[in-house]
Design an enzyme around this catalytic site. Structure first.
Site, PDB file in Angstrom:
ATOM      1  N   SER A  87     -10.173   0.574   6.789  1.00 11.04           N
ATOM      2  CA  SER A  87      -9.498   0.736   5.505  1.00 11.04           C
ATOM      3  C   SER A  87      -9.078  -0.546   4.822  1.00 11.04           C
ATOM      4  CB  SER A  87      -8.276   1.644   5.670  1.00 11.04           C
ATOM      5  OG  SER A  87      -8.670   2.971   5.902  1.00 11.04           O
TER       6      SER A  87
ATOM      7  N   LYS B 124       0.833  -1.199   0.000  1.00 10.36           N
ATOM      8  CA  LYS B 124       0.000   0.000   0.000  1.00 10.36           C
ATOM      9  C   LYS B 124       0.873   1.257   0.000  1.00 10.36           C
ATOM     10  CE  LYS B 124      -3.877   1.904   2.709  1.00 10.36           C
ATOM     11  NZ  LYS B 124      -4.782   1.638   3.852  1.00 10.36           N
TER      12      LYS B 124
ATOM     13  N   SER C 217      -9.289   2.836   2.776  1.00 11.13           N
ATOM     14  CA  SER C 217      -8.253   3.448   1.977  1.00 11.13           C
ATOM     15  C   SER C 217      -7.364   2.446   1.236  1.00 11.13           C
ATOM     16  CB  SER C 217      -7.368   4.324   2.877  1.00 11.13           C
ATOM     17  OG  SER C 217      -6.684   3.544   3.854  1.00 11.13           O
TER      18      SER C 217
END
Length: 484
Positions: free
Chosen positions: A179, A80, A155
Site C-alpha cells: 500500500s 493517511k 491504499s
C-alpha cells in the site's frame, strides 16, 4: 526562479531555519496548491488548514527563540486517513464508519509532530485500506498526476498523488501488502515499507498479523530517510521491534554514504500462479540491473524465495480482517461490494484455518529470509503492469475478478509484508506515454540503511527529481529565489 514546492523537504527545512522562508508562508503555499489542484487529483479527504496554520505560527515562535531543530522542522506533510489524529474526522475510506473523530493520535502521528512537521490534513484511501486502488464512496478517486485518467494506486493513493503533484513534499503511508509501494510506483515517487517492528503501529489498532508497516513517501531518497528517522522511534507496548541503528547513526546519514560493492539477487517471477509481467515493467527491471552493474555491484539471477502457496494463505488472512470489523447491519449495507464479499468469505474461515494460514505464512517468511541471506538486496519489478485506468479494477462488476486483477497487478509487493523485510520502490523509468514505472529493492530484516544507501546511489546516477507532471508548474502562489 524556483518555487517553494520545487525544493525538497530538507531544503525547505533548511530555508526555514535560516529565516529565508517562513513556516506560515510555506504552509499557505501548499494549502493554496491543494485548493487549486486537489479537485482534479482526489488526494485529500480532509484539509486541516486552521490547525496547520496554528502549528506553523507556533513553530515560528520557537524559531525566534533559537536552538537546535530536527531536520524536517517546519515542513508540511499529510497523514493517511487510516491513522488516528486526535480531533480530526476519520473515514477509513468507508461510508460505514465515516465521521468518527478519534480522541488520540497514533504514535506515528505524534512522532511526526514531535519532529516539527505540520500536517495539512488526511489523505484519501480505499475502504479500510484493502485494495490496490483508491476509489470509495467517501471521496473522488485518487489519480496519478501523470495521467488523470489513471488511478493513483492504493491504499496510500492520496498520499502518493499529493507528493507527486507537489501538494506536500512528504507524506506518511502504511503498507499491509503493497500500500506504500504500489501508489509510489504509479505516481513516480519514492516509497519505503519499513521492516516489521521498525515503526510503531500503536497505541490502539487491532493489527495482529505483523504484516502492516508504516513508512515514508517522498520525492527523494534523502527526504524519505529523514522521515524514517522521525518515525522510527521505539514506543512502549509494541508487539514487534526491529534492531535499531548504532548510536549516533541516522538513516539520513546513510543516504549520503556510499553503499560499497553489494551482492544483489534479481528475479521476475510473480508470487502465485504463472502471471505475465508487462514489457514496460520488465524493461524497468532490466534497466535497473544494467545500472546496478555499471555502479559496480554484483547482480545475479535467483529463484523467487516465495512459492505459489503464499497466495492462498495471504488471501485467507486478508479475508478475516474485514470479517472481524464490528459493524451492524446498516453499516454492512454501506460497504463496497469488494469489502462485503471479503467479509462474507472471512466469516467462513474457521479459527483453525486462520491459525493454519498464519503459521504457514510465518514458516514461508523464515524460509524466504534464509533463502535471501546471502544477498544484500533483491531486485524485482514493483508492479507487473503499468498504471491502470480509474475504474479498471471494479469494471468487471465481480469482487472475485476484482481481487484477481489486483493480484495480477501487484504480485511482487505483498510477500515482503509476510517476510517483514524492508522494501523500497524507485522511479527509474517512464513509458513513452509519460507514465512512471517503478522498480523494487528489498533487503534483510532491519536493513533499511542498506536500501537507503543503495537507493541514494541509484538516484545520484539517474536523477528523477526534476521529472515532474504538468500539474507541477501551473498557477503558482509564490516564487522563491533560492537555488535548488
Amino acid at each position: 526562479m524556483a518555487e517553494l514546492h520545487d525544493l525538497t523537504a530538507l531544503e525547505q527545512a533548511a530555508a526555514v531555519r535560516t529565516g529565508e522562508v517562513g513556516v506560515v508562508e510555506l504552509v499557505d503555499h501548499y494549502l493554496h496548491r491543494i485548493r487549486e489542484h486537489d479537485p482534479a487529483l482526489g488526494a485529500f479527504v480532509t484539509v486541516t488548514a486552521d490547525l496547520a496554520r496554528g502549528q506553523a505560527a507556533a513553530a515560528e515562535a520557537l524559531l525566534r527563540h533559537g536552538g537546535q531543530f530536527p531536520p524536517l522542522f517546519g515542513v508540511p506533510t499529510a497523514i493517511k486517513d487510516l491513522n488516528n489524529v486526535a480531533g480530526v474526522p476519520m473515514s477509513s475510506g468507508s461510508r460505514a464508519v465515516a465521521g468518527v473523530v478519534p480522541e488520540h493520535d497514533d504514535h506515528v502521528v505524534t512522532l511526526l509532530r514531535d519532529a516539527g512537521t505540520i500536517s495539512l490534513g488526511k489523505t484519501n484511501v480505499p475502504e479500510f485500506g484493502v485494495p490496490f486502488y483508491t476509489e470509495s464512496g467517501v471521496a473522488p478517486p485518487a489519480r496519478t498526476p501523470w495521467d488523470l485518467t489513471c488511478s493513483a494506486g492504493g491504499s496510500s493513493g492520496g498520499a502518493a498523488a499529493a507528493v507527486a503533484a507537489g501538494l506536500v513534499p512528504i507524506a506518511q503511508g502504511n503498507d499491509g501488502g503493497g500500500s506504500i509501494r504500489v501508489p509510489a510506483s504509479v505516481c513516480g515517487v519514492v516509497g519505503l515499507k519499513a521492516s516489521r517492528g521498525r515503526i510503531a503501529n500503536g497505541p490502539g489498532g487491532g493489527e495482529t498479523t505483523g504484516m502492516v508497516a508504516n513508512g515514508p513517501i517522498a520525492r527523494t531518497v534523502a527526504d524519505a530517510a529523514a522521515m524514517l528517522d522521525a518515525m522510527a522511534v521505539p514506543m512502549p507496548g509494541e508487539l514487534f521491534t526491529a534492531a535499531p541503528l548504532p548510536l549516533e547513526e541516522t538513516y539520513l546519514g546513510h543516504a549520503h554514504r556510499p553503499p560499497g560493492k553489494l551482492r544483489i539477487g534479481r528475479y521476475n517471477t510473480p508470487a502465485g500462479p504463472a502471471l505475465p509481467v508487462h514489457e514496460e515493467c520488465m524493461a524497468a527491471w532490466d534497466d535497473a540491473t544494467a545500472l546496478l552493474t555499471e555502479l559496480g555491484h554484483e547482480v545475479e539471477d535467483v529463484e523467487s524465495p516465495f512459492p505459489a502457496e503464499i497466495v492462498h494463505h495471504f488471501e485467507t488472512v486478508l479475508c478475516v480482517g474485514p470479517a472481524a470489523l464490528a459493524l451492524d447491519d446498516r453499516q454492512t449495507a454501506e460497504l463496497t461490494p469488494l469489502t462485503r464479499w471479503l467479509r462474507e468469505r472471512g466469516t467462513e474461515v474457521s479459527a483453525v484455518e486462520f491459525v493454519t494460514s498464519l503459521r504457514a505464512l510465518r514458516k514461508l517468511a523464515r524460509t524466504a529470509v534464509v533463502h535471501a541471506a546471502g544477498y544484500d538486496a533483491l531486485l524485482t519489478p514493483t508492479l507487473a503492469q503499468p498504471p491502470r485506468p480509474v475504474g479498471w479494477f471494479t469494471s468487471a462488476d465481480d469482487p472475485a475478478a476484482n481481487l484477481r486483477r489486483q493480484l495480477e497487478f501487484s504480485p511482487f509487493t505483498f510477500p515482503h509484508n509476510v517476510s517483514g523485510q524492508p522494501a523500497i520502490t524507485l522511479p527509474l523509468r517512464w513509458t513513452a506515454q509519460g507514465l512512471p514505472i517503478g522498480v523494487m529493492l528489498a533487503s534483510r530484516p532491519a536493513a533499511e540503511h542498506v536500501l537507503i544507501a543503495l537507493a541514494a546511489q541509484l538516484e545520484s546516477a539517474r536523477p528523477w527529481r526534476d521529472r515532474r507532471p504538468s500539474i507541477w508548474t501551473s498557477s503558482p502562489l509564490h516564487t522563491h529565489g533560492g537555488s535548488q
